[in-house]
Design a protein around this motif. Structure first.
Motif, short mmCIF file in Angstrom:
data_model
loop_
_atom_site.label_atom_id
_atom_site.label_comp_id
_atom_site.label_asym_id
_atom_site.label_seq_id
_atom_site.Cartn_x
_atom_site.Cartn_y
_atom_site.Cartn_z
N ARG A 54 0.82 -1.22 0.00
CA ARG A 54 0.00 0.00 0.00
C ARG A 54 0.85 1.26 0.00
N LEU A 55 2.15 1.10 0.20
CA LEU A 55 3.05 2.27 0.25
C LEU A 55 3.87 2.42 -1.03
N ILE A 56 3.94 1.34 -1.80
CA ILE A 56 4.76 1.35 -3.02
C ILE A 56 3.89 0.94 -4.19
N GLU A 57 3.69 1.87 -5.10
CA GLU A 57 2.97 1.59 -6.34
C GLU A 57 3.98 1.71 -7.49
N PRO A 58 3.64 1.23 -8.66
CA PRO A 58 4.63 1.23 -9.75
C PRO A 58 5.21 2.61 -10.07
N THR A 59 4.42 3.68 -9.90
CA THR A 59 4.93 5.00 -10.28
C THR A 59 4.83 6.02 -9.15
N ARG A 60 4.60 5.59 -7.94
CA ARG A 60 4.67 6.53 -6.82
C ARG A 60 4.91 5.77 -5.52
N SER A 94 5.72 8.82 1.33
CA SER A 94 6.82 9.49 2.05
C SER A 94 7.20 8.78 3.35
N ALA A 95 6.27 8.04 3.94
CA ALA A 95 6.58 7.36 5.20
C ALA A 95 7.77 6.42 5.06
N LEU A 96 7.99 5.94 3.84
CA LEU A 96 9.10 5.01 3.62
C LEU A 96 10.45 5.65 3.93
N TYR A 97 10.49 6.99 3.91
CA TYR A 97 11.73 7.69 4.17
C TYR A 97 11.89 8.11 5.64
N HIS A 116 14.59 15.09 2.80
CA HIS A 116 14.12 14.48 4.04
C HIS A 116 13.16 15.41 4.78
N ARG A 117 13.48 16.68 4.83
CA ARG A 117 12.57 17.61 5.50
C ARG A 117 11.25 17.70 4.75
N GLY A 118 11.33 17.59 3.42
CA GLY A 118 10.10 17.62 2.62
C GLY A 118 9.23 16.41 2.88
N ALA A 119 9.87 15.25 3.06
CA ALA A 119 9.10 14.02 3.29
C ALA A 119 8.22 14.14 4.53
N LEU A 120 8.67 14.91 5.49
CA LEU A 120 7.94 15.04 6.76
C LEU A 120 6.72 15.95 6.65
N ILE A 121 6.61 16.68 5.54
CA ILE A 121 5.46 17.58 5.35
C ILE A 121 4.28 16.75 4.87
N ARG A 122 3.12 17.01 5.41
CA ARG A 122 1.99 16.08 5.30
C ARG A 122 1.40 15.91 3.90
N ASP A 123 1.39 16.96 3.11
CA ASP A 123 0.61 16.89 1.87
C ASP A 123 1.41 17.50 0.72
N PRO A 124 1.57 16.81 -0.41
CA PRO A 124 1.09 15.47 -0.72
C PRO A 124 1.95 14.39 -0.05
N GLU A 125 1.33 13.28 0.26
CA GLU A 125 2.04 12.21 0.97
C GLU A 125 2.90 11.36 0.03
N TRP A 126 2.62 11.45 -1.27
CA TRP A 126 3.30 10.57 -2.23
C TRP A 126 4.33 11.32 -3.05
N VAL A 127 5.41 10.65 -3.44
CA VAL A 127 6.33 11.22 -4.43
C VAL A 127 6.12 10.48 -5.75
N THR A 128 6.34 11.20 -6.84
CA THR A 128 5.94 10.75 -8.17
C THR A 128 7.13 10.30 -8.99
N LEU A 129 7.00 9.17 -9.63
CA LEU A 129 8.11 8.60 -10.42
C LEU A 129 7.63 8.21 -11.82
N ILE A 183 14.42 0.45 -8.60
CA ILE A 183 14.84 0.32 -7.19
C ILE A 183 13.64 -0.03 -6.32
N TRP A 184 12.54 0.64 -6.52
CA TRP A 184 11.37 0.42 -5.66
C TRP A 184 10.72 -0.93 -5.94
N ARG A 185 10.80 -1.37 -7.19
CA ARG A 185 10.28 -2.70 -7.51
C ARG A 185 11.03 -3.76 -6.68
#
Lengths: 418, 169
Positions: free
Chosen positions: A12-18, A21-24, A367-380, A408-410
């Motif tokens: 639920r935290l890793i999708e093919p293209t996003r 942030s909690a993973l970090y 890393h500081r960005g990852a802690l900001i709540r919204d958006p929760e996902w990063v895009t790949l 890498i995420w796969r």
């Protein structure tokens, strides 16, 4: 096995293209990474040239755990844990040296540099005890590929050969740059402390999208053409070797102009001794091709980055802290080249480097960005529409595409759910 | 012993010490305030700026240093800072350093070897960092004014992992 069931639902935290942030930033994720990645799979530890003589040792690490890499009294490479099995004291306090045994300063237990307990102090207190029960802990599996020493804390698992897979070609390509086909890592490591999760570094090492922006200042000042390698017009490729290994393949660019040593910003006339040694070793045609193709830019999961002229080792020490260890690549039999490699490495990487100080600034902002709540996902998603396959079946994309990061995420998802 | 000559020698030594001290205080201020051009102008044409790693008696021609700049590379370092896109210095570090234990260790011809300790407080986006250094300088009298021909900055923790060091140390 109950203790291996994941705390987080990684699907639920890793999708093919996003990815989430909690993973970090999640400390629980970090703890699970230690058991599923760092203390299970193959991790790069060091290079045999760092312990050239019998009884040489050097302190290395697997994740936060210090490991003594020893060229032991039998002539083998041992990976020992730096902890006295008596009461758990840190055994060796030095970063390197040459010794046949290690004596714990707490109660003077002495161990051979191959790990066995040689003797206790005041042995009368250990009547009937079995010395063989008190050897130093060790990394149970060691794999060495062409001088690169990897360790795995798992008793069983895939062979190093299978694990490296397609990335072995990058190590081979690297060593071709030595007239003797060998590396000598003799320049010592810079250690760059980074307040960011290790995966920001893992993902960035083969990211061809950032250099034009993050490194624009030095490209401009040094009047370097390097920036063009990372432009929309570049013919360089991003590649996913599988198993989390990724590459930024510059060979299409170098082959386009076909000038030996252009990859190193010079030419054969300015390094005549090196060019002659290469020709003597490989023959004129092969030597010319090696000097055109240059050195690889490949990230071997999870921690070894071969960066054309440097070698980086990533060491996570906490969810939000990573140490980047870096040294100049040094090719056996290539003193002319090696001197320039050291000079260029000192200029570009480490805490004061023209390149890495800015990369590291980005990691810490990541890393500081990852802690900001919204958006929760990063895009790949970059380059998804133009992802292809090379002749070996590996996924490839444009120089600036996010093929490596998706790869890498796969692999990461596989590890965290298996 | 001639008391008058001794007094003159002492006065000369004190005068030189004041000159050296004022030069180093100025260098510190130019670094703290990111006065890049003025700092660069302190260097001689053959200047060497060296921040060793993994010890203090290493050979910078053989082993890695955090910084080992010849005069040309000092210029590149300054030019990069001046682009405004040296991200690690955008925004700039806020700095205050205290320089002390200034000691003239030798003098030969136009050149003076000096040592000093510095403590630098840095504030940036990451947080606050304290740096402690043992410095060695080779100063040279050029047309009656001091210039810096060599500066070696010995971070006391240079064998450990250190944070990004992108201000002028």
């Amino acid at each position: 096995m109950n203790d291996m069931s994941p705390v987080r639902d990684y699907r639920r935290l890793i999708e093919p293209t996003r990815v989430h942030s909690a993973l970090y930033y999640d400390p629980q994720v970090f703890q699970e990474e230690l058991s599923r990645i760092w203390y299970r799979g193959w991790v790069y530890v060091g290079h045999v040239s760092e312990v050239p003589n019998r009884n040489d040792y050097v302190t290395k690490s697997i994740g936060p755990t210090p490991v003594l890499m020893v060229h032991d009294r039998r002539g083998d490479i041992s990976l020992l844990l730096n902890k006295c099995p008596h009461r758990g004291n840190q055994l060796c306090a030095y970063s390197q040296g040459n010794r046949t045994s290690f004596t714990c300063p707490y109660h003077s237990w002495t161990f051979a540099n191959s790990g066995e307990l040689i003797g206790y102090a005041y042995a009368d207190g250990y009547q009937g005890a079995d010395k063989s029960q008190f050897a130093l802990g060790r990394v149970p599996r060691i794999g060495i590929y062409r001088g690169f020493v990897f360790g795995s804390f798992a008793e069983d698992g895939p062979s190093l050969d299978d694990y490296l897979g397609g990335a072995k070609a990058s190590i081979d390509q690297l060593l071709d740059n030595s007239p003797e086909g060998e590396l000598e890592l003799t320049a010592g490591f810079l250690q760059h402390r980074t307040k960011a999760n290790w995966k920001f570094m893992l993902e960035n090492e083969t990211d061809g999208y950032h250099p034009a922006f993050v490194h624009g200042s030095i490209f401009q000042v040094a009047e370097s053409g390097i920036g063009n390698l990372y432009s929309p017009a570049s013919t360089a490729l991003t590649r996913d070797f599988g198993n989390g290994h990724t590459e930024f393949d510059l060979r299409p660019e170098w082959r386009r102009s076909a000038k030996p040593l252009q990859w190193f910003g010079t030419d054969a006339e300015r390094l005549p001794g090196y060019a002659a040694a290469m020709t003597a070793a490989y023959g004129a045609e092969r030597a010319r091709q090696i000097m055109i193709d240059g050195s690889p830019h490949t990230m071997i999961f999870p921690n070894l980055f071969i960066a054309e002229i440097q070698l980086f080792v990533l060491q996570p020490v906490a969810v939000d802290e990573t140490i980047q260890h870096v040294t100049a690549l040094q090719f056996k039999g290539a003193p002319e080249l090696n001197r320039r490699l050291r000079q260029q490495t000192m200029g570009s990487v480490g805490p004061a480097g023209f390149l890495l100080a800015d990369d590291t600034e980005m990691y810490e902002r990541n890393h500081r960005g990852a802690l900001i709540r919204d958006p929760e996902w990063v895009t790949l998603i970059r380059g998804l529409h133009r992802e292809g396959r090379d002749a070996d079946g590996f996924r490839i994309g444009h120089a600036t595409d996010e093929v490596p990061q998706r790869g890498i995420w796969r692999h990461y998802l596989d590890l965290m759910t298996s | 012993m001639n008391a008058q000559i001794d007094a003159a020698a002492v006065a000369a030594r004190e005068g030189l010490h004041r000159l050296v001290e004022q030069f180093l205080f100025k260098e510190a201020r130019l670094q703290d305030t990111h006065a890049y051009d003025e700092w660069e102008a302190l260097w001689t044409d053959d200047g060497i700026y060296w921040v060793p790693a993994n010890g203090h008696d290493t050979d910078p021609e053989r082993t890695m240093s955090f910084i080992y700049d010849n005069r040309s590379r000092i210029g590149i370092r300054i030019d990069q800072l001046k682009t405004g896109r040296r991200h690690t210095q955008t925004p700039r570090s806020e700095l205050a350093r205290v320089l002390s234990n200034i000691e003239i260790v030798s003098q030969s011809g136009d050149e003076i070897e000096v040592r000093a300790n510095a403590v630098v407080f840095e504030d940036n986006l990451r947080g606050e960092t304290v740096w402690a250094t043992r410095n060695e300088y080779r100063l040279r009298l050029v047309d009656g004014a001091l210039k810096m021909a060599r500066k070696k900055v010995g971070l006391v923790n240079n064998h450990k992992p250190i944070f990004t060091l992108s201000f002028l140390v």
